[in-house]
Design a protein around this motif. Structure first.
Motif, PDB file in Angstrom:
ATOM      1  N   ARG A 115      -4.888   3.114  13.533  1.00 36.65           N
ATOM      2  CA  ARG A 115      -4.665   4.405  12.883  1.00 36.65           C
ATOM      3  C   ARG A 115      -3.188   4.762  12.766  1.00 36.65           C
ATOM      4  NH1 ARG A 115      -8.260   8.958  15.546  1.00 36.65           N
ATOM      5  NH2 ARG A 115      -6.945  10.150  14.122  1.00 36.65           N
ATOM      6  N   GLU A 116      -2.434   4.513  13.803  1.00 39.00           N
ATOM      7  CA  GLU A 116      -1.044   4.986  13.818  1.00 39.00           C
ATOM      8  C   GLU A 116      -0.167   4.233  12.821  1.00 39.00           C
ATOM      9  OE1 GLU A 116      -1.517   1.929  17.149  1.00 39.00           O
ATOM     10  OE2 GLU A 116      -2.641   3.594  16.274  1.00 39.00           O
ATOM     11  N   ARG A 117      -0.645   3.126  12.272  1.00 39.89           N
ATOM     12  CA  ARG A 117       0.187   2.332  11.355  1.00 39.89           C
ATOM     13  C   ARG A 117      -0.253   2.449   9.896  1.00 39.89           C
ATOM     14  NH1 ARG A 117       0.941  -3.481  14.541  1.00 39.89           N
ATOM     15  NH2 ARG A 117       1.906  -2.633  16.424  1.00 39.89           N
ATOM     16  N   LEU A 118      -1.242   3.243   9.608  1.00 40.71           N
ATOM     17  CA  LEU A 118      -1.845   3.225   8.278  1.00 40.71           C
ATOM     18  C   LEU A 118      -1.237   4.230   7.299  1.00 40.71           C
ATOM     19  CD1 LEU A 118      -5.589   2.652   9.203  1.00 40.71           C
ATOM     20  CD2 LEU A 118      -3.934   1.013   8.324  1.00 40.71           C
ATOM     21  N   LEU A 119      -0.441   5.165   7.765  1.00 42.01           N
ATOM     22  CA  LEU A 119       0.218   6.108   6.870  1.00 42.01           C
ATOM     23  C   LEU A 119       1.705   6.071   7.180  1.00 42.01           C
ATOM     24  CD1 LEU A 119      -0.586   8.009   4.612  1.00 42.01           C
ATOM     25  CD2 LEU A 119      -0.714   9.868   6.259  1.00 42.01           C
ATOM     26  N   VAL A 137       5.780   7.272   3.017  1.00 46.06           N
ATOM     27  CA  VAL A 137       4.775   7.959   2.206  1.00 46.06           C
ATOM     28  C   VAL A 137       4.797   9.456   2.494  1.00 46.06           C
ATOM     29  CG1 VAL A 137       2.306   8.157   1.718  1.00 46.06           C
ATOM     30  CG2 VAL A 137       3.320   5.898   2.126  1.00 46.06           C
ATOM     31  N   VAL A 138       4.832   9.808   3.756  1.00 49.79           N
ATOM     32  CA  VAL A 138       4.857  11.222   4.137  1.00 49.79           C
ATOM     33  C   VAL A 138       6.102  11.896   3.580  1.00 49.79           C
ATOM     34  CG1 VAL A 138       4.926  12.833   6.066  1.00 49.79           C
ATOM     35  CG2 VAL A 138       3.518  10.763   6.216  1.00 49.79           C
ATOM     36  N   HIS A 139       7.259  11.252   3.701  1.00 51.81           N
ATOM     37  CA  HIS A 139       8.505  11.837   3.203  1.00 51.81           C
ATOM     38  C   HIS A 139       8.466  12.020   1.689  1.00 51.81           C
ATOM     39  CE1 HIS A 139      10.618  10.069   6.993  1.00 51.81           C
ATOM     40  NE2 HIS A 139       9.987  11.201   7.254  1.00 51.81           N
ATOM     41  N   CYS A 140       7.857  11.070   0.999  1.00 52.08           N
ATOM     42  CA  CYS A 140       7.759  11.166  -0.462  1.00 52.08           C
ATOM     43  C   CYS A 140       6.935  12.381  -0.876  1.00 52.08           C
ATOM     44  CB  CYS A 140       7.149   9.882  -1.027  1.00 52.08           C
ATOM     45  SG  CYS A 140       6.977   9.885  -2.816  1.00 52.08           S
ATOM     46  N   TRP A 141       5.800  12.582  -0.219  1.00 51.95           N
ATOM     47  CA  TRP A 141       4.951  13.722  -0.559  1.00 51.95           C
ATOM     48  C   TRP A 141       5.570  15.037  -0.097  1.00 51.95           C
ATOM     49  CZ3 TRP A 141       0.672  14.057  -3.587  1.00 51.95           C
ATOM     50  CH2 TRP A 141       0.133  12.850  -4.038  1.00 51.95           C
ATOM     51  N   ILE A 192       0.836  -1.201   0.000  1.00 49.63           N
ATOM     52  CA  ILE A 192       0.000   0.000   0.000  1.00 49.63           C
ATOM     53  C   ILE A 192       0.870   1.250   0.000  1.00 49.63           C
ATOM     54  CG2 ILE A 192      -1.701   1.312   1.330  1.00 49.63           C
ATOM     55  CD1 ILE A 192      -2.843  -1.328   2.322  1.00 49.63           C
ATOM     56  N   SER A 193       1.931   1.233   0.816  1.00 46.16           N
ATOM     57  CA  SER A 193       2.829   2.392   0.882  1.00 46.16           C
ATOM     58  C   SER A 193       3.492   2.668  -0.459  1.00 46.16           C
ATOM     59  CB  SER A 193       3.897   2.170   1.959  1.00 46.16           C
ATOM     60  OG  SER A 193       3.306   2.121   3.246  1.00 46.16           O
ATOM     61  N   ARG A 194       3.885   1.618  -1.159  1.00 45.26           N
ATOM     62  CA  ARG A 194       4.504   1.811  -2.469  1.00 45.26           C
ATOM     63  C   ARG A 194       3.528   2.454  -3.456  1.00 45.26           C
ATOM     64  NH1 ARG A 194       7.751  -3.984  -3.057  1.00 45.26           N
ATOM     65  NH2 ARG A 194       9.490  -3.435  -1.642  1.00 45.26           N
ATOM     66  N   LEU A 195       2.262   2.054  -3.384  1.00 45.05           N
ATOM     67  CA  LEU A 195       1.260   2.674  -4.250  1.00 45.05           C
ATOM     68  C   LEU A 195       1.141   4.163  -3.953  1.00 45.05           C
ATOM     69  CD1 LEU A 195      -1.155   2.602  -6.239  1.00 45.05           C
ATOM     70  CD2 LEU A 195      -2.605   2.034  -4.275  1.00 45.05           C
ATOM     71  N   LEU A 196       1.072   4.529  -2.686  1.00 50.20           N
ATOM     72  CA  LEU A 196       0.901   5.931  -2.315  1.00 50.20           C
ATOM     73  C   LEU A 196       2.152   6.742  -2.625  1.00 50.20           C
ATOM     74  CD1 LEU A 196      -1.004   5.505   1.075  1.00 50.20           C
ATOM     75  CD2 LEU A 196      -1.888   5.519  -1.265  1.00 50.20           C
ATOM     76  N   MET A 197       3.330   6.109  -2.544  1.00 50.19           N
ATOM     77  CA  MET A 197       4.559   6.795  -2.939  1.00 50.19           C
ATOM     78  C   MET A 197       4.600   6.998  -4.449  1.00 50.19           C
ATOM     79  SD  MET A 197       7.148   4.718  -0.394  1.00 50.19           S
ATOM     80  CE  MET A 197       8.652   5.406  -1.101  1.00 50.19           C
ATOM     81  N   ALA A 198       4.144   6.006  -5.199  1.00 58.12           N
ATOM     82  CA  ALA A 198       4.076   6.155  -6.660  1.00 58.12           C
ATOM     83  C   ALA A 198       3.161   7.317  -7.031  1.00 58.12           C
ATOM     84  CB  ALA A 198       3.579   4.857  -7.296  1.00 58.12           C
ATOM     85  N   ALA A 199       2.052   7.470  -6.292  1.00 58.27           N
ATOM     86  CA  ALA A 199       1.156   8.594  -6.547  1.00 58.27           C
ATOM     87  C   ALA A 199       1.869   9.915  -6.292  1.00 58.27           C
ATOM     88  CB  ALA A 199      -0.086   8.471  -5.669  1.00 58.27           C
ATOM     89  N   GLY A 200       2.688   9.956  -5.240  1.00 59.65           N
ATOM     90  CA  GLY A 200       3.438  11.174  -4.949  1.00 59.65           C
ATOM     91  C   GLY A 200       4.471  11.495  -6.016  1.00 59.65           C
TER      92      GLY A 200
END
Length: 515
Positions: free
Chosen positions: A446-450, A454-458, A393-401
């Motif tokens: 909640r604390e493990r879902l983002l 991902v945050v660093h990529c965005w 999931i994290s890789r997908l969200l990083m790809a979006a960034g």
């Protein structure tokens, strides 16, 4: 009338507006036309409402030329939305649970072909600039159904002749027609075993019954009407928006759509194509190959807004979740969409394939063509699921960034998913210059879902200067829907900012009630 004329003009105007606002689909048929015929003062007030949205079948097409011909140019100016709902032949219980035969398919296609042709001939005579006042833009909605489609195995309200919802105003004032219909028919006691209904519930639905209502309509170029014009369709400049709604299960052949886009609708600014996933897997694969060709070569150069929505439900597609999406189609859409301003693709393609060139583990192409004008992007992904590992999931969200770095005008991006027991969305938004990424779901801690990656990529996206603004804000929230109550993707859809970029407002309402 003498008393009416004695009233001050302001009072007369207020009265006319009140009468016009009170008219709705529950009013007496053709009451609106009656109001317009009272006098010349009433005519423009009511005609601009009466002719704003027209719903036709093939029998009413000649009347379009009669009532909106060269002598009624004002009425053309009023028209914003033209809906052609082709009415196919009826059928009975001897064939309702069997696939359409070749002769029936040809006959239905001929009915559809003639209706399309007759309408386009009329519309081709209309110019985009009416009397030099302004450029006129109108929407064309296309669909086809048989009146029998709602009388056998499928009792879908939106297939019935008296389906009341025609426009947004109907939803705002009379939003309980589904509930009232259920109470009137007593659906809880519906018992029709022959058509698969037992005590108000639909039992197993045969493949043949599904194929009956999901037939494909092909424009028949061998009809005598077309030979005069060398099989080239007339060009229609007045239509700048094309809507094919989920309301109708029957498909328009992709080859026919390609012809319409190439030859007729060459001035389209937006397309909203809501289709149903085919119940036959082999036919679905063939459709996807055809869609790839259409997307790759037949979208008008004027297009700025594209929405593709592939619908499904548990009765028609009990095994839909086991199917993988078409990677080649997703990549074609990614390549073709570089000139768009708004793009939404739901379920037909997956975000992981659309963003394949930006996957964190992949070497990026230095010659990537940016989405220079893209402002909104909505995609679905099967990776947004509680049973998928957080790393994927994290890789997908990083790809979006990483992809967003090539979208300098991006305002909102949403990747979402939903199904039995789960609902999830990821959003990037930039409101008033303040960027934020949000993860919302009804599962997990909640604390493990983002993930920090991902945050660093965005955050890196902001540092590159592509989206100059203040610091990135992050939020992790829980969608207020319990896993037990979530039945379909509709649970996620209602929380999306881009909700009405994804489906038409009428379709959105249907999805809500069907859930």
């Amino acid at each position: 009338m003498a008393y009416w004329r004695s009233l001050p003009a302001e009072i007369r105007s207020i009265i006319l507006e009140m009468v016009a606002e009170d008219y709705n689909f529950n009013s007496a048929p053709y009451a609106g036309a009656g109001y317009a015929s009272v006098c010349r003062e009433w005519q423009p007030v009511f005609e601009q409402r009466n002719f704003r949205r027209l719903v036709l079948d093939q029998e009413r097409i000649p009347g379009l030329d009669q009532f909106m011909g060269i002598r009624q140019l004002e009425r053309r100016d009023y028209l914003e939305h033209l809906s052609l709902r082709v009415k196919l032949d009826e059928y009975d219980c001897t064939v309702c649970q069997s696939q359409e035969g070749d002769e029936t398919m040809r006959n239905n296609s001929n009915i559809f072909s003639r209706a399309i042709w007759n309408l386009l001939i009329i519309l081709s005579k209309w110019t985009r600039i009416s009397r030099g006042r302004r450029e006129k833009r109108s929407i064309l909605e296309l669909g086809a159904y048989s009146p029998s489609d709602s009388k056998h195995t499928f009792r879908d309200f939106h297939l019935e002749h008296g389906y009341p919802y025609q426009e947004r105003e109907d939803l705002e004032t009379h939003f309980e027609a589904y509930r009232l219909r259920a109470a009137r028919l007593g659906l809880d006691s519906l018992n029709d075993p022959y058509h698969g209904w037992v005590d108000g519930r639909r039992d197993v639905v045969s493949l043949e019954s599904k194929l009956r209502i999901m037939g494909t309509l092909t424009i028949n170029l061998d009809l005598p009407e077309f030979s005069t014009f060398l099989q080239t369709f007339p060009k229609v400049e007045i239509i700048t928006g094309l809507l094919i709604p989920r309301q109708f299960y029957r498909k328009i052949a992709v080859s026919s759509l390609r012809k319409l886009l190439r030859e007729t609708f060459t001035c389209l600014r937006w397309i909203r194509y809501e289709q149903w996933h085919h119940v036959d897997p082999q036919q679905q694969l063939r459709l996807e190959k055809d869609y790839k060709r259409l997307i790759s070569s037949d979208l008008p150069s004027t297009l700025r807004d594209l929405s593709i929505f592939e619908d499904f439900n548990k009765h028609l597609h009990p095994d839909r979740l086991a199917r993988s999406t078409n990677r080649a189609l997703a990549k074609a859409l990614s390549k073709t969409s570089r000139s768009l301003e708004h793009l939404s693709a739901a379920f037909l393609v997956d975000a992981k394939d659309f963003l394949a060139d930006f996957w964190p583990t992949k070497q990026q192409d230095p010659n990537i063509v940016p989405w220079e004008n893209l402002q909104t992007l909505a995609l679905t992904s099967c990776l947004l699921h509680p049973e998928v590992g957080r790393r994927k999931i994290s890789r997908l969200l990083m790809a979006a960034g990483l992809a967003a770095a090539f979208m300098p005008k991006l305002e909102t991006l949403e990747i979402w998913n939903g199904g039995e027991g789960h609902a999830c969305l990821f959003r990037y938004s930039r409101n008033a210059g303040r960027p934020q990424i949000t993860w919302s779901s009804n599962w997990g801690r909640r604390e493990r879902l983002l993930h920090d990656d991902v945050v660093h990529c965005w955050e890196a996206l902001l540092r590159q200067g592509r989206h100059p603004s203040s610091d990135l804000m992050t939020a992790v929230t829980r969608l207020p829907v319990s896993r037990k109550k979530v039945k379909t993707y509709a649970a996620t859809l209602r929380y999306l900012k881009l909700r009405h970029n994804i489906v038409d407002v009428i379709s959105d309402y249907q999805i809500h009630w069907e859930e």
